[in-house]
Scaffold this active site. Structure first.
Site, mmCIF file in Angstrom:
data_model
loop_
_atom_site.group_PDB
_atom_site.id
_atom_site.type_symbol
_atom_site.label_atom_id
_atom_site.label_comp_id
_atom_site.label_asym_id
_atom_site.label_seq_id
_atom_site.Cartn_x
_atom_site.Cartn_y
_atom_site.Cartn_z
ATOM 1 N N ASP A 7 -9.202 0.736 6.901
ATOM 2 C CA ASP A 7 -8.598 0.214 5.677
ATOM 3 C C ASP A 7 -7.831 -1.057 6.005
ATOM 4 O O ASP A 7 -6.941 -1.051 6.861
ATOM 5 C CB ASP A 7 -7.635 1.238 5.074
ATOM 6 C CG ASP A 7 -8.349 2.455 4.523
ATOM 7 O OD1 ASP A 7 -9.531 2.346 4.182
ATOM 8 O OD2 ASP A 7 -7.707 3.529 4.448
ATOM 9 N N SER A 24 4.667 2.392 8.210
ATOM 10 C CA SER A 24 4.245 1.304 7.319
ATOM 11 C C SER A 24 5.420 0.819 6.489
ATOM 12 O O SER A 24 6.294 1.591 6.102
ATOM 13 C CB SER A 24 3.149 1.777 6.368
ATOM 14 O OG SER A 24 1.907 1.772 7.000
ATOM 15 N N HIS A 44 0.822 -1.209 0.000
ATOM 16 C CA HIS A 44 0.000 0.000 0.000
ATOM 17 C C HIS A 44 0.857 1.260 0.000
ATOM 18 O O HIS A 44 0.383 2.333 -0.350
ATOM 19 C CB HIS A 44 -1.002 -0.012 1.155
ATOM 20 C CG HIS A 44 -0.455 0.346 2.492
ATOM 21 N ND1 HIS A 44 0.019 -0.581 3.383
ATOM 22 C CD2 HIS A 44 -0.306 1.546 3.104
ATOM 23 C CE1 HIS A 44 0.426 0.014 4.486
ATOM 24 N NE2 HIS A 44 0.235 1.310 4.338
#
Length: 248
Positions: free
Chosen positions: A123, A212, A74
């Site tokens: 999400d 992330s 992502h």
């Protein structure tokens, strides 16, 4: 981490409305400062076009082969269209410094089963893995990969040190508890999938904005990649990490 998702979209827009779909997803909460050279394989993933962050950093990554960096899908989904806009930086403990080595990216390869759901307003990323091919192989140690077995793990990242913190630029590390698949499934009903996810974290130690793609380590081995969560260090909602298959 709804804020991190919005920041990721901003990063993509700043890359000429094409790139890193991505993922400022986390910040190391409850940890201590660390030196980037100590894990020589640790990478800051970014783009010079992402002006809100020093070094253009928006995610982390790990060198798994001399010219391959593993990160979250992502983070770099949109960068498939223009991989040359991405950079990977090693040995930079503080993103505001000129230290370390920055390498261009020539290719972005997402896990073929990567996809996104929204469950109860969160999400959710499935098979959230991507490999970045570097323009130049690196003469440095790579990180070994293993299955997540143990009670505690280590996380690393340049992200915020508390929920909503967007300003930290210093690398930090923290020890986080591994959360059982049963407890994680209870925290995220209909979202958590133990076949490609593993959970870790607590209210006192977690990852956050801009973490992330960074590593989840057990005994110095890479067992997961920081992926998604509801909030940062939020009671009852551990962070979810992408499990790493043998190949993809």
């Amino acid at each position: 981490m709804s804020l991190s998702r919005r920041l990721t979209v901003l990063a993509a827009a700043l890359i000429g409305c094409t790139l890193p779909a991505a993922a400022p997803a986390h910040a190391v909460v409850g940890g201590t400062e660390a030196k980037a050279a100590d894990p020589p394989w640790l990478a800051a993933v970014g783009t010079p076009l992402f002006f809100p962050r020093a070094s253009g950093q928006f995610c982390g990554g790990a060198l798994i082969a001399p010219d391959r960096v593993l990160t979250a899908a992502h983070c770099v989904q949109l960068a498939q269209l223009l991989p040359q806009a991405l950079t990977v930086t090693f040995d930079r403990s503080d993103l505001t410094s000129p230290d370390g080595t920055t390498v261009a990216v020539t290719d972005v390869h997402l896990h073929p089963d990567f996809h996104t759901d929204t469950v109860d307003g969160v999400d959710v990323f499935h098979h959230d893995l991507a490999i970045l091919t570097l323009a130049h192989p690196q003469n440095r140690a790579t990180v070994p990969i293993a299955a997540p077995q143990g009670d505690t793990a280590t996380v690393l990242g340049w992200g915020g040190i508390a929920a909503g913190d967007l300003l930290n630029t210093v690398l930090r590390e923290a020890t986080v508890p591994i959360v059982s698949d049963t407890d994680c499934a209870a925290a995220y009903p209909g979202a958590f999938d133990a076949t490609d996810m593993v959970c870790a974290g607590s209210t006192t130690a977690d990852t956050g904005e801009f973490d992330s793609g960074g590593p989840l380590l057990i005994d110095g081995k890479l067992v997961g990649i920081t992926s998604w969560a509801r909030g940062t260090a939020l009671a009852g909602y551990p962070t979810v990490y992408a499990r790493i298959p043998a190949s993809f």
